[in-house]
Design an enzyme around this catalytic site. Structure first.
Site, mmCIF file in Angstrom:
data_model
loop_
_atom_site.group_PDB
_atom_site.id
_atom_site.type_symbol
_atom_site.label_atom_id
_atom_site.label_comp_id
_atom_site.label_asym_id
_atom_site.label_seq_id
_atom_site.Cartn_x
_atom_site.Cartn_y
_atom_site.Cartn_z
ATOM 1 N N ASP A 53 -17.308 -33.392 -20.101
ATOM 2 C CA ASP A 53 -16.254 -32.819 -19.270
ATOM 3 C C ASP A 53 -15.587 -31.627 -19.948
ATOM 4 O O ASP A 53 -15.216 -30.658 -19.285
ATOM 5 C CB ASP A 53 -15.205 -33.882 -18.927
ATOM 6 C CG ASP A 53 -15.660 -34.786 -17.798
ATOM 7 O OD1 ASP A 53 -16.201 -34.268 -16.807
ATOM 8 O OD2 ASP A 53 -15.474 -36.008 -17.905
ATOM 9 N N GLU B 229 -10.312 -33.587 -22.098
ATOM 10 C CA GLU B 229 -11.551 -33.253 -21.395
ATOM 11 C C GLU B 229 -11.337 -32.343 -20.192
ATOM 12 O O GLU B 229 -12.271 -32.084 -19.439
ATOM 13 C CB GLU B 229 -12.242 -34.546 -20.940
ATOM 14 C CG GLU B 229 -11.346 -35.472 -20.121
ATOM 15 C CD GLU B 229 -11.989 -36.803 -19.795
ATOM 16 O OE1 GLU B 229 -13.216 -36.933 -19.980
ATOM 17 O OE2 GLU B 229 -11.278 -37.711 -19.331
ATOM 18 N N ARG C 184 -12.667 -48.033 -22.562
ATOM 19 C CA ARG C 184 -12.296 -46.799 -21.879
ATOM 20 C C ARG C 184 -11.923 -47.223 -20.457
ATOM 21 O O ARG C 184 -12.784 -47.608 -19.669
ATOM 22 C CB ARG C 184 -13.448 -45.797 -21.868
ATOM 23 C CG ARG C 184 -12.951 -44.341 -21.571
ATOM 24 C CD ARG C 184 -13.358 -43.826 -20.218
ATOM 25 N NE ARG C 184 -14.771 -43.701 -20.037
ATOM 26 C CZ ARG C 184 -15.479 -42.578 -20.208
ATOM 27 N NH1 ARG C 184 -14.896 -41.464 -20.552
ATOM 28 N NH2 ARG C 184 -16.786 -42.572 -19.986
ATOM 29 N N HIS D 268 -16.955 -44.934 -16.254
ATOM 30 C CA HIS D 268 -18.259 -44.539 -15.732
ATOM 31 C C HIS D 268 -19.337 -45.600 -15.953
ATOM 32 O O HIS D 268 -20.441 -45.472 -15.432
ATOM 33 C CB HIS D 268 -18.716 -43.235 -16.379
ATOM 34 C CG HIS D 268 -17.886 -42.049 -15.995
ATOM 35 N ND1 HIS D 268 -17.673 -41.679 -14.691
ATOM 36 C CD2 HIS D 268 -17.212 -41.146 -16.763
ATOM 37 C CE1 HIS D 268 -16.908 -40.595 -14.659
ATOM 38 N NE2 HIS D 268 -16.601 -40.264 -15.901
ATOM 39 N N ASP E 266 -4.845 -57.337 -22.014
ATOM 40 C CA ASP E 266 -4.745 -58.789 -21.845
ATOM 41 C C ASP E 266 -6.096 -59.468 -22.038
ATOM 42 O O ASP E 266 -6.178 -60.614 -22.483
ATOM 43 C CB ASP E 266 -4.183 -59.140 -20.470
ATOM 44 C CG ASP E 266 -2.692 -58.874 -20.354
ATOM 45 O OD1 ASP E 266 -2.051 -58.602 -21.384
ATOM 46 O OD2 ASP E 266 -2.170 -58.913 -19.217
#
Length: 254
Positions: free
Chosen positions: A173, A147, A72, A46, A86
């Site tokens: 959520d 969530e 995230r 987000h 990576d």
């Protein structure tokens, strides 16, 4: 703190505190990473951060010298997870985990063969994490977000997933998942708190860490006291706005 040291703390269920970044502002991220948080998490789902921003942000966290950079990711897609690792992330927080199968796929994407299916190409991460697959696997965390209604219902199986290091509550959520009309809906406060206890206690019984997102330090302290292993304070954009509003109010003498 190194990624390996941070991973050991989380796996040993030692208390950790992190900060949440949604802005692609590496200089600000570097300053935040000098404050003493155990980790700084970059929001690739987000947040306003693309691939270049994730790379720059992780480099900024490392330059800060005190925190471990987490990401995230936007989904449990193996390519997305592998790319974040990576880039040098010390671990991934995987959203929308509904089932133990979802959790197992995330773990597999973050581990090299024979324990997983991560492709070997640590162009940057090898400077800090690894570079051998065994060392990387030992240093990288995989956290599954709880969530959704299905994720909450399947929490026991998710927490029992081999190789999963912890679960992470997305409270906005999760509030919607238990029937809230909006995040922090007071009408579902009791059932929401029961859901948090279920996640926290199930993770504890399974021997893995449980973390939670928080708007501020006071709430983070409360959740840690309740038994969560780690708590994130969020976020740079919200806190920038809050600080600016407070200064404006003070300047006006209000």
């Amino acid at each position: 703190m190194t990624a390996a040291e941070f991973a050991r703390k989380i796996r040993n269920r030692e208390r950790c505190i992190g900060y949440w970044v949604v802005l692609d502002a590496p200089i600000a991220t570097e300053r935040l990473a000098r404050l003493g948080y155990d980790y700084v998490a970059l929001d690739g789902q987000h947040g306003l951060i693309g691939n270049d921003g994730l790379l720059s942000g992780l480099m900024a966290v490392d330059a800060g010298g005190r925190s471990v950079g987490m990401v995230r990711v936007e989904s449990g897609d193996p390519a997305v997870i592998g790319r974040a690792l990576d880039f040098g992330a010390g671990g991934v927080i995987v959203p929308l985990v509904d089932t133990a199968e979802d959790a197992a796929r995330a773990v597999s994407a973050a581990r090299y063969p024979a324990g997983g299916r991560r492709s070997y190409g640590p162009m940057r991460s090898m400077l800090r994490i690894g570079p051998t697959p065994a060392e990387a696997d030992d240093s990288v965390l995989v956290l599954a977000m709880i969530e959704t209604p299905q994720g909450l219902a399947d929490i026991e199986a998710i927490c029992a997933t081999p190789g999963l290091d912890g679960v992470y509550v997305g409270p906005s959520d999760l509030c919607l998942a238990v029937g809230g009309r909006f995040p922090n809906d007071p009408e579902v406060a009791e059932v929401f708190e029961a859901a948090l206890a279920k996640v926290r206690n199930t993770a504890r019984d399974a021997g893995i860490a449980a973390g939670i997102h928080n708007p501020g330090g006071e709430q983070a302290a409360r959740r840690l006291a309740e038994g969560f292993t780690f708590a994130t304070v969020a976020s740079d954009l919200v806190h920038l706005e809050q600080a600016a509003a407070a200064h404006l109010k003070a300047a006006r003498g209000e």
